[in-house]
Design a protein around this motif. Structure first.
Motif, PDB file in Angstrom:
ATOM      1  N   PRO A  41       0.989  -1.128  -0.134  1.00 50.24           N
ATOM      2  CA  PRO A  41       0.125   0.067   0.009  1.00 50.24           C
ATOM      3  C   PRO A  41       0.934   1.275  -0.157  1.00 50.24           C
ATOM      4  CG  PRO A  41       0.148  -1.045   2.182  1.00 50.24           C
ATOM      5  CD  PRO A  41       0.772  -1.918   1.106  1.00 50.24           C
ATOM      6  N   GLU A  42       0.483   2.372  -0.460  1.00 49.00           N
ATOM      7  CA  GLU A  42       1.087   3.350  -0.530  1.00 49.00           C
ATOM      8  C   GLU A  42       0.640   4.621   0.657  1.00 49.00           C
ATOM      9  OE1 GLU A  42       0.134   5.117  -4.531  1.00 49.00           O
ATOM     10  OE2 GLU A  42       1.476   3.690  -5.560  1.00 49.00           O
ATOM     11  N   ASN A  43      -0.271   4.223   1.227  1.00 51.89           N
ATOM     12  CA  ASN A  43      -0.680   5.029   2.480  1.00 51.89           C
ATOM     13  C   ASN A  43      -1.078   4.019   3.320  1.00 51.89           C
ATOM     14  OD1 ASN A  43      -2.527   6.655   4.140  1.00 51.89           O
ATOM     15  ND2 ASN A  43      -1.027   8.174   3.439  1.00 51.89           N
ATOM     16  N   ILE A  44      -0.484   3.861   4.577  1.00 46.75           N
ATOM     17  CA  ILE A  44      -1.084   2.795   5.395  1.00 46.75           C
ATOM     18  C   ILE A  44      -2.488   2.982   6.053  1.00 46.75           C
ATOM     19  CG2 ILE A  44      -0.381   1.434   7.572  1.00 46.75           C
ATOM     20  CD1 ILE A  44       1.205   0.732   5.451  1.00 46.75           C
ATOM     21  N   PHE A  45      -2.467   4.529   6.511  1.00 48.48           N
ATOM     22  CA  PHE A  45      -3.753   4.837   6.901  1.00 48.48           C
ATOM     23  C   PHE A  45      -4.966   4.710   6.180  1.00 48.48           C
ATOM     24  CE2 PHE A  45      -7.320   8.134   7.651  1.00 48.48           C
ATOM     25  CZ  PHE A  45      -7.548   7.481   8.981  1.00 48.48           C
ATOM     26  N   ALA A  46      -4.684   5.171   4.920  1.00 48.90           N
ATOM     27  CA  ALA A  46      -5.870   5.005   3.857  1.00 48.90           C
ATOM     28  C   ALA A  46      -6.128   3.615   3.456  1.00 48.90           C
ATOM     29  CB  ALA A  46      -5.458   5.818   2.547  1.00 48.90           C
ATOM     30  N   GLU A  47      -5.280   2.735   3.315  1.00 45.13           N
ATOM     31  CA  GLU A  47      -5.373   1.588   2.679  1.00 45.13           C
ATOM     32  C   GLU A  47      -5.267   0.505   3.777  1.00 45.13           C
ATOM     33  OE1 GLU A  47      -3.076   1.313  -1.540  1.00 45.13           O
ATOM     34  OE2 GLU A  47      -2.438   3.074  -0.301  1.00 45.13           O
ATOM     35  N   VAL A  48      -4.734   0.474   4.884  1.00 46.35           N
ATOM     36  CA  VAL A  48      -4.671  -0.590   5.790  1.00 46.35           C
ATOM     37  C   VAL A  48      -5.650  -0.338   7.022  1.00 46.35           C
ATOM     38  CG1 VAL A  48      -3.083  -1.964   7.395  1.00 46.35           C
ATOM     39  CG2 VAL A  48      -2.225  -1.243   5.369  1.00 46.35           C
ATOM     40  N   GLU A  49      -5.439   0.621   7.579  1.00 44.51           N
ATOM     41  CA  GLU A  49      -6.427   1.123   8.678  1.00 44.51           C
ATOM     42  C   GLU A  49      -7.947   1.448   8.301  1.00 44.51           C
ATOM     43  OE1 GLU A  49      -5.240   0.578  11.522  1.00 44.51           O
ATOM     44  OE2 GLU A  49      -3.640   0.009  10.406  1.00 44.51           O
ATOM     45  N   GLN A  50      -8.091   1.991   7.031  1.00 45.17           N
ATOM     46  CA  GLN A  50      -9.485   2.251   6.611  1.00 45.17           C
ATOM     47  C   GLN A  50      -9.946   1.098   5.806  1.00 45.17           C
ATOM     48  OE1 GLN A  50     -10.356   7.058   6.516  1.00 45.17           O
ATOM     49  NE2 GLN A  50      -9.527   6.267   4.798  1.00 45.17           N
ATOM     50  N   SER A  51      -9.196   0.080   5.609  1.00 48.67           N
ATOM     51  CA  SER A  51      -9.803  -1.180   4.937  1.00 48.67           C
ATOM     52  C   SER A  51     -10.796  -1.831   5.764  1.00 48.67           C
ATOM     53  CB  SER A  51      -8.629  -2.162   4.536  1.00 48.67           C
ATOM     54  OG  SER A  51      -7.984  -2.581   5.749  1.00 48.67           O
ATOM     55  N   ILE A  52     -11.786  -2.379   5.174  1.00 44.45           N
ATOM     56  CA  ILE A  52     -12.734  -3.115   6.013  1.00 44.45           C
ATOM     57  C   ILE A  52     -13.063  -4.313   5.435  1.00 44.45           C
ATOM     58  CG2 ILE A  52     -13.823  -0.899   6.492  1.00 44.45           C
ATOM     59  CD1 ILE A  52     -16.194  -1.355   4.528  1.00 44.45           C
ATOM     60  N   PHE A  53     -13.354  -5.187   6.220  1.00 45.19           N
ATOM     61  CA  PHE A  53     -13.453  -6.722   5.814  1.00 45.19           C
ATOM     62  C   PHE A  53     -14.857  -7.227   6.342  1.00 45.19           C
ATOM     63  CE2 PHE A  53      -9.207  -5.936   5.559  1.00 45.19           C
ATOM     64  CZ  PHE A  53      -8.690  -6.481   4.341  1.00 45.19           C
ATOM     65  N   SER A  54     -15.834  -7.819   5.756  1.00 48.08           N
ATOM     66  CA  SER A  54     -17.005  -8.362   6.524  1.00 48.08           C
ATOM     67  C   SER A  54     -17.078  -9.536   6.005  1.00 48.08           C
ATOM     68  CB  SER A  54     -18.151  -7.437   6.351  1.00 48.08           C
ATOM     69  OG  SER A  54     -19.282  -7.921   6.550  1.00 48.08           O
TER      70      SER A  54
END
Length: 489
Positions: free
Chosen positions: A307-320
């Motif tokens: 990911p190029e931005n941890i916050f945008a892509e890892v922390e804001q990623s959602i899984f359900s």
């Protein structure tokens, strides 16, 4: 694409696009005077800084992720009609987030804790999320106990620390946890890296084919890098010296082109087998022994882009786990049933009602066509389209074909335990696992458990915890009791 390519050229601006004249000094009433409220550049920066983090996840807060590709290597159309599983050689973009469970966002990576293994498939029929762990089982079998369990793993509301009394009091009073605890305190309880561990879907899921036939499925992701683990002493040292060890290792491996991969396998049970199988096939504290349902290799998962931005892509990623596609659905697993609600609800609270609009979360191989509108951070994507169905203005319409097949149910509604099968009990598989360990593995397991149980302040809590392992295997219990007594003096 290099990081340099994303450096924005031109003048620094405000959020509204106006150029910033001075980013080094606040505007004041004369030299040395108080700061002026009219300095909107200052106020904008401070206001944004105060809001640049959303609430961290209650569980799985500490995480790392990467994009990759799933490639199908076996024809599975006899079991499922899912389009991304329809053709050998077919590739599907993925995003995988690894995480620890109990620690907060700032905790260390090298700790004894299950690892989340949450995988998003960006399929042409919508996103399919598979939410699992690096263990094939879990501590509890019913979601109603999940908040209580997590409260024991988190900081005590009085002491502000994780308390051994809380952990072992709950585990001792919840003997179903014995199997997972035996896993957790064994050699695989602390992976050396995220690349050197397996992943599991853990839950049982439904596959259904074009003919409407139903199969129950468990997913396995076997690391191609080989299993590597840390001892407790190694982990203690690494956690202090480099708390970001797992995140750093994953990022640097992908940066140097050493793309980690996993061989994907499934266990498949015909629907009719479930009623008479010796274990409840929907019990998350149990595995299906491979001798009963041998794993079948179906594909390869590779991670190949950071990911190029941890916050945008890892922390804001959602899984359900409620994000299914045609040909895949839920099972009567009571933990899974609870998670179908809880995961989506967590994201609606934490990220917002339009979290699915973010680039990491929205479908990449198709388009989301929904009548949901407005709310926090809505991007206006629907423009002037009608927001109801049915309509006669060319709006999207239902397909009249469910994603999965219905499950037959009988009986009276009420709070009930799951059906008990012939060999169901809370200890048999924990005992089987203990007896699979080598003598060295058993010794390390005993040492790891004893070191934690010895911290318990009450003898009755310690005795109850030890007794669960004794019921799994008499030798297990005897050795653990002796080790705890030696540490407690």
């Amino acid at each position: 694409m290099t990081l340099e390519a994303h450096v924005t050229q031109g003048p620094l601006t405000t959020e509204a696009g106006a150029p910033v004249a001075d980013n080094q000094n606040s505007a004041t009433a004369g030299a040395g005077g108080p700061v002026l409220i009219q300095d909107q550049s200052l106020l904008e920066k401070l206001a944004h800084f105060n809001r640049e983090r959303i609430p961290e996840r209650i569980v799985h807060a500490r995480g790392a992720g990467a994009y990759g590709t799933f490639t199908l290597t076996r024809d599975v159309s006899q079991w499922t009609r899912a389009a991304f599983l329809s053709e050998v050689g077919k590739e599907t973009e993925t995003f995988l987030r690894f995480s620890t469970v109990a620690g907060n966002l700032g905790s260390a990576d090298a700790v004894r804790d299950p690892r989340g293994f949450a995988l998003k498939f960006y399929t042409e029929e919508g996103n399919y999320d598979l939410v699992g762990n690096n263990t094939p089982v879990f501590f509890i079998k019913d979601a109603i106990k999940f908040p209580d369990f997590i409260h024991t793993q988190k900081r005590d509301p009085y002491t502000g620390s994780q308390e051994a009394d809380n952990v072992w009091d709950f585990w001792g009073l919840s003997p179903e946890s014995t199997h997972q605890v035996t896993w957790l305190f064994g050699d695989r309880g602390i992976p050396a890296t995220l690349r050197h561990m397996n992943g599991y879907g853990s839950h049982t899921y439904q596959w259904n084919n074009e003919a409407g036939e139903v199969f129950w499925v468990k997913y396995h992701f076997k690391t191609d890098q080989g299993i590597k683990n840390l001892t407790q002493d190694e982990a203690n040292k690494l956690a202090g010296e480099d708390p970001d060890s797992h995140q750093r290792d994953l990022r640097e491996a992908i940066e140097r082109g050493d793309f980690p991969s996993w061989t994907v396998q499934v266990q498949i049970m015909p629907e009719a087998d479930a009623a008479t199988y010796r274990f409840n096939p929907f019990d998350l504290t149990k595995v299906w022994p491979h001798a009963d349902y041998p794993p079948i290799e179906i594909g390869k998962l590779e991670l190949n882009r950071n990911p190029e931005n941890i916050f945008a892509e890892v922390e804001q990623s959602i899984f359900s786990p409620a994000h299914f596609v045609p040909g895949i659905g839920p099972s009567p697993d009571k933990m899974l049933q609870g998670r179908l609600f809880a995961y989506g609800d967590a994201h609606r609270y934490r990220v917002g009602i339009n979290a699915d609009h973010l680039p990491v979360n929205r479908p990449h191989a198709t388009e989301a066509r929904t009548n949901s509108r407005d709310g926090y951070l809505y991007d206006g994507r629907h423009k002037g389209a009608k927001n109801y169905e049915p309509n006669s203005f060319g709006g999207p319409s239902q397909t009249d074909r469910p994603l999965w097949q219905g499950t037959s149910v009988t009986g009276v509604t009420g709070s009930t335990t799951a059906p008990v099968h012939a060999e169901d009990n809370d200890f048999v598989q924990a005992g089987n696992l203990y007896r699979l360990y080598s003598e060295d593995e058993k010794s390390r397991l005993i040492d790891n458990l004893a070191g934690f149980i010895a911290k318990v302040s009450r003898e009755d809590i310690a005795d109850r915890a030890i007794n669960n392992f004794r019921q799994a295997d008499d030798d297990f219990g005897k050795r653990l009791e002796a080790a705890v007594q030696a540490l407690r003096g």
